[in-house]
Design a protein around this motif. Structure first.
Motif, mmCIF file in Angstrom:
data_model
loop_
_atom_site.group_PDB
_atom_site.id
_atom_site.type_symbol
_atom_site.label_atom_id
_atom_site.label_comp_id
_atom_site.label_asym_id
_atom_site.label_seq_id
_atom_site.Cartn_x
_atom_site.Cartn_y
_atom_site.Cartn_z
ATOM 1 N N ARG A 136 0.834 -1.188 0.000
ATOM 2 C CA ARG A 136 0.000 0.000 0.000
ATOM 3 C C ARG A 136 0.874 1.245 0.000
ATOM 4 N NH1 ARG A 136 -3.684 -2.010 4.856
ATOM 5 N NH2 ARG A 136 -4.524 -3.791 3.804
ATOM 6 N N TYR A 137 0.409 2.229 -0.674
ATOM 7 C CA TYR A 137 1.167 3.466 -0.716
ATOM 8 C C TYR A 137 0.975 4.264 0.571
ATOM 9 C CZ TYR A 137 3.157 7.809 -2.292
ATOM 10 O OH TYR A 137 3.926 8.922 -2.404
ATOM 11 N N HIS A 138 -0.261 4.338 1.077
ATOM 12 C CA HIS A 138 -0.548 5.060 2.318
ATOM 13 C C HIS A 138 -1.033 4.093 3.377
ATOM 14 C CE1 HIS A 138 -0.062 9.069 0.758
ATOM 15 N NE2 HIS A 138 -0.795 8.738 -0.278
ATOM 16 N N CYS A 139 -0.602 4.331 4.598
ATOM 17 C CA CYS A 139 -1.063 3.531 5.725
ATOM 18 C C CYS A 139 -2.364 4.139 6.222
ATOM 19 C CB CYS A 139 -0.021 3.520 6.825
ATOM 20 S SG CYS A 139 1.552 2.861 6.259
ATOM 21 N N HIS A 140 -3.474 3.494 5.941
ATOM 22 C CA HIS A 140 -4.780 4.078 6.224
ATOM 23 C C HIS A 140 -5.085 4.171 7.712
ATOM 24 C CE1 HIS A 140 -5.558 -0.216 6.317
ATOM 25 N NE2 HIS A 140 -6.621 0.044 7.048
ATOM 26 N N ARG A 141 -4.364 3.450 8.553
ATOM 27 C CA ARG A 141 -4.628 3.470 9.989
ATOM 28 C C ARG A 141 -3.914 4.616 10.700
ATOM 29 N NH1 ARG A 141 -2.617 -1.889 12.113
ATOM 30 N NH2 ARG A 141 -3.201 -0.907 14.058
ATOM 31 N N LEU A 142 -3.080 5.323 10.015
ATOM 32 C CA LEU A 142 -2.286 6.375 10.652
ATOM 33 C C LEU A 142 -2.954 7.732 10.494
ATOM 34 C CD1 LEU A 142 1.302 5.385 9.472
ATOM 35 C CD2 LEU A 142 0.091 4.672 11.545
ATOM 36 N N ASN A 143 -2.859 8.549 11.557
ATOM 37 C CA ASN A 143 -3.335 9.921 11.421
ATOM 38 C C ASN A 143 -2.252 10.739 10.712
ATOM 39 O OD1 ASN A 143 -1.415 10.784 13.364
ATOM 40 N ND2 ASN A 143 -2.867 10.458 15.035
ATOM 41 N N GLN A 144 -2.504 11.999 10.500
ATOM 42 C CA GLN A 144 -1.595 12.836 9.709
ATOM 43 C C GLN A 144 -0.200 12.921 10.332
ATOM 44 O OE1 GLN A 144 -3.145 16.736 8.973
ATOM 45 N NE2 GLN A 144 -1.529 17.273 7.543
ATOM 46 N N SER A 190 -0.500 1.034 19.417
ATOM 47 C CA SER A 190 0.386 1.899 18.661
ATOM 48 C C SER A 190 0.415 1.459 17.200
ATOM 49 C CB SER A 190 1.795 1.854 19.254
ATOM 50 O OG SER A 190 2.659 2.647 18.481
ATOM 51 N N PRO A 191 -0.532 1.941 16.400
ATOM 52 C CA PRO A 191 -0.546 1.530 14.994
ATOM 53 C C PRO A 191 0.726 1.927 14.248
ATOM 54 C CG PRO A 191 -2.189 3.237 15.402
ATOM 55 C CD PRO A 191 -1.627 2.835 16.719
ATOM 56 N N LEU A 192 1.317 3.046 14.609
ATOM 57 C CA LEU A 192 2.539 3.485 13.934
ATOM 58 C C LEU A 192 3.661 2.472 14.141
ATOM 59 C CD1 LEU A 192 4.240 5.494 12.358
ATOM 60 C CD2 LEU A 192 4.544 6.796 14.472
ATOM 61 N N GLN A 193 3.882 2.060 15.380
ATOM 62 C CA GLN A 193 4.949 1.088 15.643
ATOM 63 C C GLN A 193 4.627 -0.269 15.023
ATOM 64 O OE1 GLN A 193 5.268 2.089 19.973
ATOM 65 N NE2 GLN A 193 7.430 1.801 19.544
ATOM 66 N N ASN A 194 3.362 -0.657 15.035
ATOM 67 C CA ASN A 194 2.980 -1.935 14.422
ATOM 68 C C ASN A 194 3.238 -1.923 12.921
ATOM 69 O OD1 ASN A 194 2.136 -2.933 16.876
ATOM 70 N ND2 ASN A 194 0.004 -2.373 16.558
#
Length: 106
Positions: free
Chosen positions: A1-9, A38-42
């Motif tokens: 995926r190009y963008h991680c949809h679970r991450l905020n800006q 922590s979606p970012l770390q995952n």
């Protein structure tokens, strides 16, 4: 995926910086109450796992920072040589007091 949809800006910005610098930096442990974790770390760990690279994360706190290195993303049976390389090449070379703590604890 190009963008991680679970991450905020803000998390998306940190993720893009991490891709360039090869390590992730988060505030505290990156925990987000509204997402229960922590979606970012995952997502960072999943990326490192897919690329078979070390998952390195710097957790920045007000009093001290913590560097978390996940060797499991390398998919090797024995990560001992990699741990020894970091202990000897990074800690011993730049942080002798930390190196002594690690060696004494082992």
């Amino acid at each position: 995926r190009y963008h991680c949809h679970r991450l905020n800006q803000e998390e998306r910005r940190l993720y893009e910086l991490a891709k360039v610098s090869s390590f992730l930096t988060v505030r505290a442990n990156g925990y987000r109450k509204e997402r229960k974790g922590s979606p970012l770390q995952n997502i960072w760990r999943q990326r490192c796992d897919a690329q078979s690279t070390l998952a390195v994360c710097v957790e920045k706190r007000s009093t001290e920072d913590t560097v978390v290195i996940d060797f499991s993303t390398l998919r090797v049976w024995d990560d001992g040589p990699f741990v020894a390389m970091i202990v000897n090449n990074v800690l011993k070379a730049k942080y002798l007091d930390l190196h002594e703590l690690v060696v004494d604890a082992a």
